[in-house]
Design an enzyme around this catalytic site. Structure first.
Site, PDB file in Angstrom:
ATOM      1  CG  HIS A 136      -5.740  -2.020   0.169  1.00 28.07           C
ATOM      2  ND1 HIS A 136      -5.026  -1.719  -0.980  1.00 28.07           N
ATOM      3  CD2 HIS A 136      -5.137  -1.328   1.166  1.00 28.07           C
ATOM      4  CE1 HIS A 136      -4.053  -0.883  -0.683  1.00 28.07           C
ATOM      5  NE2 HIS A 136      -4.088  -0.624   0.609  1.00 28.07           N
ATOM      6  CG  ASP A 183      -7.087  -2.301  -3.552  1.00 25.02           C
ATOM      7  OD1 ASP A 183      -7.788  -1.552  -2.852  1.00 25.02           O
ATOM      8  OD2 ASP A 183      -5.856  -2.426  -3.405  1.00 25.02           O
ATOM      9  CB  SER A 192      -0.957  -0.038   1.192  1.00 22.88           C
ATOM     10  OG  SER A 192      -1.949   0.947   1.070  1.00 22.88           O
TER      11      SER A 192
END
Length: 324
Positions: free
Chosen positions: A298, A269, A184
Site C-alpha cells: 500500500h 496490496d 488510498s
C-alpha cells in the site's frame, strides 16, 4: 507474454456487475444541489513560513453541512505569476492536511497546492453532521451505514467537491487548470470528485480505496473491515448496508469521469487490492493510464512513482508557459 503483461490482462478483464440503484443519478444530482446551497464562507490567514519562495495560508471553508473544513493553500511566489495551476490534495484514511513542506515537489513544478482535511479524521476538522443512529463500529466508515443520506462519505465527497469552489475563488489560481491528487482514501475521493464535477483537468489517483466495496467488506480489506465488524453484530442489516455503500462505490461513478487519469496499484496490496480498484478503472472512458507495481503493497511505490506523477503533469501541458 511476460508475467506482468499476463497479470495486467487479467486485471483489465475484471468487470464485476455494477451495484448502481435506479435512482443513483438523481441521488447525486440532489446531493450536489444541497452542497451548492451551503455558503462557502472561505477564509485564509497568512502563515509565517521559513522560506521566502512560497506563501502559505491556513484556510477554511464550509463543507457539505457548514462543518468548517481546514487546509493549506501554498503558492509558488518565486515564479511571480498572476495565476497558477492548482493541485488539490486529498489525504489517506485517518490522515490530515499534513505540513506545507510535504508539497514542495509540486511547488517547484510551478503549481499552487490546496491540501484539505477530511472531517472527523486526524486533522483540525470536526463533524457537524447529524446521525439518526450512531452505527459506528471501529471507525467512521460505518457512520450512517444504514442510510445513504446520512452516510459518512456523502458529506466527505461533497466537502472535497467544495475544495474546488475554494480554489476557484482564489485570485492566484487559474480555475481552468485544476489537478486532483490523492492516495488510498485520497485516491477514492479524487475518483469521486472527477466523476461528480467537470472542473478537474487531470486526476492523479494512487492505490485508491472505495472501489468494489462489497468485495472490500467481504475480504475485510483496510478501513472497510469495520463494515464487516458492524455486520457481524447486525447480520440482519447486510442488504441495507450494501445498498448504502452502492451509492459511494467508485465503480458506479467511474464512467462519469471525463478528464485524463493517472492511477497506480500495488499487486501485493492487502489494504486496497489492485483487483478491487480495476473494477473502477476498467470503467473509466477518458484517457487513462495505470502503473502496476508487482511487489509493492500500500506504499504506492513512493518516490519512484512521484517522479512519474510529475512527468504526467508536465507532459499534459497544464503548466503553461509561465508568463502569468
Amino acid at each position: 507474454m511476460t508475467w506482468l503483461e499476463e497479470k495486467r490482462r487479467e486485471l483489465e478483464s475484471y468487470l464485476p456487475p455494477l451495484t448502481r440503484r435506479p435512482d443513483f443519478d438523481a441521488f447525486w444530482e440532489s446531493t450536489l444541489a444541497q452542497a451548492r446551497a451551503v455558503p462557502l464562507r472561505p477564509e485564509r490567514i497568512p502563515r509565517d513560513y521559513p522560506s521566502p519562495h512560497v506563501q502559505v495560508y491556513d484556510i477554511s471553508y464550509n463543507g457539505f453541512d457548514e462543518t468548517r473544513i481546514h487546509g493549506w493553500l501554498i503558492l509558488p511566489v518565486f515564479l511571480k505569476q498572476e495565476r497558477y495551476p492548482c493541485l488539490i490534495h486529498y489525504h489517506g484514511f485517518t490522515g490530515d492536511r499534513g505540513y506545507p513542506d510535504q508539497y514542495m515537489q509540486w511547488i517547484t513544478l510551478g503549481m499552487a497546492v490546496l491540501a484539505v482535511d477530511c472531517r472527523e479524521q486526524g486533522g483540525a476538522t470536526g463533524n457537524q453532521a447529524a446521525y439518526s443512529s450512531s452505527g459506528m463500529v471501529t471507525n467512521v466508515v460505518t457512520k450512517g451505514i444504514l442510510n445513504r443520506d446520512e452516510y459518512y462519505y456523502r458529506a466527505v465527497y461533497m466537502d472535497c467537491v467544495k475544495a474546488l469552489d475554494f480554489a476557484e475563488g482564489c485570485l492566484e489560481v487559474d480555475p481552468e487548470r485544476l489537478v486532483i491528487e490523492g492516495g488510498s482514501q485520497g485516491g477514492a475521493l479524487g475518483m469521486a470528485v472527477c466523476a461528480l464535477d467537470a472542473r478537474p483537468r487531470l486526476g492523479i489517483l494512487n492505490v485508491p480505496s472505495n472501489s468494489n466495496l462489497e468485495e472490500r467488506v467481504l475480504g475485510r480489506h483496510g478501513s472497510f473491515a469495520s463494515v464487516s465488524d458492524y455486520l457481524r453484530r447486525h447480520p440482519d442489516q447486510v442488504d441495507r448496508a450494501f445498498e448504502t455503500l452502492s451509492y459511494f462505490d467508485t465503480m458506479n461513478l467511474a464512467d462519469r469521469i471525463r478528464c485524463p487519469i493517472l492511477a497506480s496499484v500495488g499487486l501485493c496490496d492487502p489494504v486496497c487490492p489492485a483487483k478491487c480498484y480495476f473494477a473502477s478503472y476498467n470503467r473509466i472512458t477518458s484517457p487513462k493510464e495505470i502503473a502496476l507495481y508487482p511487489f509493492n503493497e500500500h506504499d504506492g511505490a513512493g518516490a519512484f512513482h512521484m517522479e512519474r506523477e510529475l512527468r504526467f503533469v508536465r507532459d499534459s501541458g497544464i503548466l503553461g508557459d509561465r508568463k502569468g
